[in-house]
Design an enzyme around this catalytic site. Structure first.
Site, short mmCIF file in Angstrom:
data_model
loop_
_atom_site.label_atom_id
_atom_site.label_comp_id
_atom_site.label_asym_id
_atom_site.label_seq_id
_atom_site.Cartn_x
_atom_site.Cartn_y
_atom_site.Cartn_z
N LYS A 79 0.70 -1.36 -0.28
CA LYS A 79 -0.02 0.03 0.05
C LYS A 79 0.73 1.04 -0.01
O LYS A 79 1.86 1.37 0.51
CB LYS A 79 -0.81 -0.28 1.52
CG LYS A 79 -1.59 0.89 1.39
CD LYS A 79 -3.21 0.66 0.70
CE LYS A 79 -4.09 1.94 0.41
NZ LYS A 79 -3.77 2.68 -0.79
N GLN A 100 7.28 3.74 3.82
CA GLN A 100 5.77 3.34 3.92
C GLN A 100 5.85 2.12 4.62
O GLN A 100 4.59 1.86 5.50
CB GLN A 100 5.27 3.14 2.42
CG GLN A 100 3.92 3.20 2.27
CD GLN A 100 3.33 4.66 2.18
OE1 GLN A 100 3.75 5.48 1.56
NE2 GLN A 100 2.21 4.97 2.83
N LYS A 115 5.38 1.73 -3.27
CA LYS A 115 5.17 3.22 -3.86
C LYS A 115 5.37 2.96 -5.05
O LYS A 115 6.01 1.95 -5.58
CB LYS A 115 6.11 4.08 -3.08
CG LYS A 115 5.89 5.56 -3.28
CD LYS A 115 4.89 5.81 -2.14
CE LYS A 115 4.64 7.40 -2.52
NZ LYS A 115 3.97 8.05 -1.40
N ASP A 155 -0.44 10.79 -4.56
CA ASP A 155 0.80 11.43 -3.69
C ASP A 155 0.92 12.57 -4.65
O ASP A 155 0.09 13.30 -5.41
CB ASP A 155 2.09 10.57 -3.96
CG ASP A 155 3.28 10.92 -3.13
OD1 ASP A 155 3.11 11.04 -1.85
OD2 ASP A 155 4.01 11.47 -3.63
#
Ligand code: NDP
Length: 433
Positions: A79, A100, A115, A155
């Protein structure tokens, strides 16, 4: 460094985490060595790089590089967001994916770390060009993601428009309505509060940290950098709680509004018109616009860096300290470099690292996944309450871990250790992979 040359941001993120983990590693040295735990932790499970060809408005073919780094799924599906910015390279995506892992662990929710993104720049592109890029990007990415496998989100440069186009193409190819992306629009599976979540969460955690040290955000002067999704909602929540936010910035310049930023005007400029910050003066002629960087030179009690990595350096930290700043909380990922972080901590300035302070976004994304799985939508108040609870827990978890390892008040160390312990336990329980 020999194995991954030129991945500067990745080296920086790994160095910070490994330095924090020293006390845990020393207490378990033999076991970690035998299991090669740290070696497995810093090596992504999978690194996917792909070609993204698309046709621009002049009929010319453009080619970008797409990335998805699936870093670690020990505690749940990968994720993490998709960054669309010309500066994107493998080192940046790897640093973000590595961070993350710990951030997602800290939320207490079952999500692993990943990511992705591309060096495509959505700025100045027409809607048709953005759509063409998104279709091409997803045509390849869809082979590697899924609601239980890997769930990307927004993002820098990836907002509601891009998520909508990406989701449309995923559905066109796969034919399934599943929660494969988060940050979706409210009419097709999105969650209330997701848009506000990172900024709101940042302020909730900041308030919790201030409270633990006998302060409150009410009545404080706050400097915010950035003028995107995180910055806008951090400013909005800080003002709602009685603070005065006096700055915002973009990559060209920054605004100083001593009466307090007009959040409504900021939203109109950035979310509706997609214009530059210079436009702010049309709404607030008494405010100042300055070219270049400079928000950290402004006198403030609290600094919330919400733009990008390495935007708060040693000189900025010195200026903040001289001006009496009492707390820095990172809305962006790794906005403060290692030197500046150490300086602020040595000066006794409260410092909340991004992997804890900006975790509200991904936490709410995980709540979006839960709503998609049960085919229900929760109310704004329900999601906001859950977000508040999650940010409070994150604060106490990192605070307790710092205390337990003899570094009370060192939230960098606390967040890294608290995030790591859960992932390490899950990795060791699942054998060698
Ligand atoms: P946006 O694209 O919405 O906004 C980014 C903002 O930062 C823009 O105003 C941009 O200005 C500015 N900016 C970018 N680079 C620079 C620079 N070098 N100097 C000054 N300003 C700059 O992104 P987000 O708000 O979503 O993300 C901001 C940060 O927060 C990133 O680090 C991201 O990884 C992190 N984050 C975001 C989450 C989310 O939910 N959105 C969740 C957790 C972390 P310009 O328009 O000129 O480029």
């Amino acid at each position: 460094i020999r194995k991954n040359p030129s991945e500067y941001e990745f080296h920086q993120a790994v160095k910070e985490v490994l330095e924090s983990l020293r006390p845990v590693v020393e207490a378990n040295e033999e076991k970690f060595r035998r299991e090669a735990l740290l070696e497995r932790l810093v090596e992504p499970d999978r690194q996917i790089l792909f070609k993204v060809p698309w046709v621009d408005d002049k009929g010319n073919v453009q080619v970008n590089t797409g990335y998805r780094i699936q870093f670690n799924n020990a505690i749940g599906p990968y994720k993490g967001g998709l960054r669309l910015h010309p500066s994107v390279n493998k080192g940046i995506i790897k640093f973000l994916g590595f961070e993350q892992i710990f951030k997602n662990s800290l939320t207490g929710l079952p999500i692993g770390g990943g990511k992705g993104g591309s060096d495509f720049d959505p700025k100045g592109k027409s809607d048709r060009e953005v759509l063409a890029f998104c279709k091409s990007f997803m045509t390849e990415l869809c082979k590697y993601i899924g609601a239980d496998t890997d769930v990307p989100a927004g993002d820098i440069g990836t907002g509601a428009r891009e998520i909508g186009y990406l989701y449309g193409q995923y559905k066109k190819i796969k034919g399934t309505c599943e929660g494969v992306l988060t940050g979706k629009g409210l009419t097709y599976g999105g969650s209330l509060v997701r848009t506000e979540a990172t900024g709101f969460g940042l302020v909730y955690l900041t308030e919790e940290m201030l409270k633990a040290h006998g302060h409150s955000i009410a009545g404080k002067t706050v400097a915010v950098s950035g003028a995107g999704n995180v910055a806008i909602y951090a400013a909005a929540k800080a003002m709602e709680l009685g603070a005065k936010v006096v700055t915002v910035s973009d990559s060209n310049g920054w605004i100083y509004d001593k009466a307090g930023i007009d959040v409504k005007a900021l939203k109109e400029i950035k979310e509706v018109r997609r214009e530059r910050l210079t436009e702010y003066l049309k709404f607030r002629p008494e405010a100042e616009y300055h070219e270049g960087q400079g928000v950290w030179q402004v006198k403030c009690d609290i600094a919330l860096p919400c733009a990008t990595q390495n935007e708060l350096l040693l000189e900025d930290a010195k200026a903040l300290a001289e001006n009496g700043c009492i707390a820095v909380a990172e809305g962006a990922n790794m906005p403060t470099d290692l030197e500046a972080t150490k300086y602020l901590q040595d000066k006794g300035i409260l410092f909340a690292p991004g992997k804890a302070a900006n975790a509200g976004g991904v936490a709410t994304s995980a709540l979006e996944m839960s709503q998609n799985s049960e085919r229900l939508s929760w109310t704004f108040e329900e999601v906001d309450e859950k977000l508040k609870g999650i940010m409070k827990n994150i604060f106490f978890n990192m605070s307790d871990a710092a205390k337990e390892y003899g570094a009370e008040g060192n939230y960098v160390l606390g967040a890294n250790i608290a995030g790591f312990l859960k992932v390490a336990d899950a990795m060791m329980a699942q054998g060698i992979w």
